[in-house]
Motif scaffolding. Structure first.
Motif, mmCIF file in Angstrom:
data_model
loop_
_atom_site.group_PDB
_atom_site.id
_atom_site.type_symbol
_atom_site.label_atom_id
_atom_site.label_comp_id
_atom_site.label_asym_id
_atom_site.label_seq_id
_atom_site.Cartn_x
_atom_site.Cartn_y
_atom_site.Cartn_z
ATOM 1 N N PHE A 58 1.676 -1.126 -0.078
ATOM 2 C CA PHE A 58 0.325 0.132 -0.074
ATOM 3 C C PHE A 58 0.674 1.744 0.007
ATOM 4 C CE2 PHE A 58 -2.818 3.252 2.115
ATOM 5 C CZ PHE A 58 -3.533 3.819 1.153
ATOM 6 N N TYR A 77 -1.115 -1.997 -5.268
ATOM 7 C CA TYR A 77 -2.383 -1.505 -4.944
ATOM 8 C C TYR A 77 -3.244 -2.393 -5.023
ATOM 9 C CZ TYR A 77 -1.936 4.025 -3.695
ATOM 10 O OH TYR A 77 -1.809 5.363 -3.769
ATOM 11 N N ALA A 80 -1.420 -5.025 -2.714
ATOM 12 C CA ALA A 80 -1.658 -4.717 -1.522
ATOM 13 C C ALA A 80 -3.398 -5.954 -1.327
ATOM 14 C CB ALA A 80 -2.001 -3.869 -0.796
ATOM 15 N N ASP A 87 -9.830 -4.149 2.011
ATOM 16 C CA ASP A 87 -10.152 -2.960 3.062
ATOM 17 C C ASP A 87 -10.265 -1.792 2.002
ATOM 18 O OD1 ASP A 87 -7.836 -0.416 2.960
ATOM 19 O OD2 ASP A 87 -7.411 -1.544 4.520
ATOM 20 N N ILE A 90 -6.847 0.645 0.844
ATOM 21 C CA ILE A 90 -6.730 0.316 -0.218
ATOM 22 C C ILE A 90 -7.842 0.063 -1.204
ATOM 23 C CG2 ILE A 90 -5.905 -1.646 -1.771
ATOM 24 C CD1 ILE A 90 -4.639 -2.613 1.484
ATOM 25 N N ASN A 93 -7.828 3.912 -2.564
ATOM 26 C CA ASN A 93 -6.299 4.890 -3.473
ATOM 27 C C ASN A 93 -6.608 4.155 -5.229
ATOM 28 O OD1 ASN A 93 -5.921 6.072 -0.878
ATOM 29 N ND2 ASN A 93 -4.153 5.357 -0.975
#
Length: 249
Positions: A58, A77, A80, A87, A90, A93
């Motif tokens: 991340f 990403y 992650a 999440d 995450i 983003n």
């Protein structure tokens, strides 16, 4: 002797853990100070030590995003999300990072029976389906023994019906387990890293161009021939792309 070796290994692992924690803190400080390139170097050093975590990926994604590195930010990403798929931070983003991509690829939604089976198969991991199958087999054996040794007709009938139900459930659990495994094997996502890449109709440079892709686009790898990957987009389009132009997750 074994105790000494264990103690040495334990000590080495503690040192590695401490080193990675130090690098992670240094990387975070560099990131907060706006030194994104140096922060990336620290994070990558942790990766080279064999340490992987959703937090590390991340932070790498964040650092690359700050530098407008579209493909690397999406790549990390995605890494992650493989470890923490639910999440919110995450997912938030990566949505911003995807907005920087050029290619607009529509997703074909799953419908009908295929969607139903896939959703059930993904409800549990392959190992969980396997353990469930073993538990159902044990229940079947217990119920069959009850049926075999029971004296009363009603007891026998109930145990027999219940054992048959366990057989059916075991078959279903095994089917979902293997379907889950097949889905996992077929899932080979990759991110386009080339700024622009030609997707060919065949795995050679002489073949016609099917379409173009740009950095950051997510694809599924279907096959490999020499230095070419057969890919599939979320909208169903397929073609061959140079292996150097993508990075497999």
């Amino acid at each position: 002797m074994k105790r000494i070796l264990f103690a040495i290994m334990f000590f080495v692992s503690l040192l590695a853990f401490a080193q990675n924690e130090t690098l992670f803190e240094q990387g975070n400080k560099l990131y907060n100070d706006g030194n994104y390139e140096q922060a990336i170097s620290k994070y990558e050093e942790i990766l080279s030590n064999g340490k992987h975590s959703a937090e590390l990926y991340f932070n790498l994604g964040n650092a690359h995003y700050k530098l407008d590195h579209i493909a690397p930010s999406i790549f990390y990403y995605e890494k992650a999300l493989q470890l923490k798929p639910d999440d919110k931070e995450i997912n938030g983003n990566i949505a911003f990072a995807r907005n920087m991509t050029i290619d607009e690829v529509d997703t074909i939604p799953e419908v009908g029976f295929t969607k139903f089976v896939n959703n059930i198969s993904k409800a549990l991991a392959f190992e969980s389906w396997a353990y469930l199958s073993i538990g159902l087999v044990i229940l079947f054996v217990v119920l069959f023994l009850i049926y075999y040794f029971a004296d009363g007709t009603i007891q026998k009938r109930m145990a027999f019906v219940a054992s048959l139900i366990m057989v059916i459930f075991t078959g279903l659990a095994l089917s979902f387990a293997f379907h889950n495994y097949d889905l996992a094997q077929q899932d080979q996502p990759a991110i386009v890293f080339a700024q622009e890449s030609q997707v060919k109709s065949e795995p050679n440079l002489r073949s016609t161009e099917s379409f173009k892709l740009h950095e950051g686009t997510k694809v599924q790898v279907l096959d490999t021939v020499n230095n070419w990957k057969k890919i599939k987009l979320a909208d169903g389009k397929t073609g061959w792309i140079s292996s150097d132009d993508i990075k497999v997750l």
